[in-house]
Design an enzyme around this catalytic site. Sequence first.
Site, short mmCIF file in Angstrom:
data_model
loop_
_atom_site.label_atom_id
_atom_site.label_comp_id
_atom_site.label_asym_id
_atom_site.label_seq_id
_atom_site.Cartn_x
_atom_site.Cartn_y
_atom_site.Cartn_z
CE LYS A 93 47.08 47.11 48.05
NZ LYS A 93 46.03 45.97 48.02
O1 S5P Z 1 45.38 51.03 44.65
C1 S5P Z 1 44.71 50.22 44.91
C2 S5P Z 1 45.37 48.84 44.86
C3 S5P Z 1 44.67 47.61 45.29
S1 S5P Z 1 45.30 46.16 44.88
N1 S5P Z 1 43.79 50.16 45.36
C4 S5P Z 1 42.77 49.10 45.74
O2 S5P Z 1 41.44 49.16 45.86
N2 S5P Z 1 43.58 47.71 45.79
C5 S5P Z 1 42.51 46.40 45.98
O3 S5P Z 1 41.42 46.52 45.08
C6 S5P Z 1 41.91 46.61 47.47
O4 S5P Z 1 42.61 45.97 48.24
C7 S5P Z 1 40.71 45.96 47.14
O5 S5P Z 1 40.71 44.50 47.26
C8 S5P Z 1 40.56 46.11 45.44
C9 S5P Z 1 39.33 46.75 45.56
O6 S5P Z 1 38.16 46.69 45.94
P1 S5P Z 1 36.71 47.35 45.53
O7 S5P Z 1 35.67 46.69 46.22
O8 S5P Z 1 36.88 48.98 45.93
O9 S5P Z 1 36.61 47.17 44.05
#
Ligand code: S5P
Length: 259
Positions: A93
């Site tokens: 990011k």
């Molecule tokens: O809007 C976003 C963008 C990203 S890249 N929301 C997110 O959660 N992410 C990333 O996706 C976040 O940094 C993490 O690595 C992943 C989601 O992880 P989870 O464990 O919540 O599925």
Amino acid sequence: MQVRFSYAERAAYCKNALAKKLFLLMDGKKSNLALSADVTHCEDVLALADKIGPEICILKIHVDILEDFDQTFPLELRKLADKHNFLIFEDRKFADIGNTVKLQYEKGIYHIADWADIINAHSLPGSGIVSGLMEVGLKKQRGLLLLAEMSSANNLFTKDYAMQTLRMAEQFPEFVIGFISQQKLSDDPGWIYMTPGVQLQAGTDVLGQQYVTPEIALVKHQSDIIIVGRGIIKAEDTLAEARKYREAGWKAYNVNCAK
Ligand code: S5P
């Protein structure tokens, strides 16, 4: 319901070789699942990559959360990406001026440009961020995703911001491959949409993460790839859970696919 081109058909609309490769990889492997391997030791990332690799089209990492990063890690990860046929996405990011992101992408400890097929950046600083990253990444046949929307509660993204992000991407079709977003943003079939904040049950975490189901992301919101982290990596049987997400993702893709 809107009928969509298949991933294979959409490859023909991509102006970036990596985007084309990704669409064909998804089609061939029958997977639109990206694993977010948010663990803090290299051997744990590599173990997940080896185990879950056959199920995914992309492995996404945050290299700066690794406690024991060393220069062998990217080489080992690349071997697994080749073995299991997935792309590597460093979720850095980027969010600074062009000259700084260029240095962050190419230099420092991580040398991200040497091993990450895909990176992402905020559009907030203006188009210089894309130009800076492109100076490094284009010659290495990399691809950039712009963040058009985020999954977190109370974020400051607006519809207008997403549209302006799309307009920015349209200036750089040879390097920008698509978006991190919650939904499809344009009728151009060449863009790829990747949606994080996905679990089999909709809900939230305690820090404002918001989850939609694979069906909501891919059918209702017309995204292309589901990014799943804790839904898989916190499961007792990570492989079995990854297979559930892969199946759910592929089934949802086929609901409104033209082929
Ligand atoms: O809007 C976003 C963008 C990203 S890249 N929301 C997110 O959660 N992410 C990333 O996706 C976040 O940094 C993490 O690595 C992943 C989601 O992880 P989870 O464990 O919540 O599925």
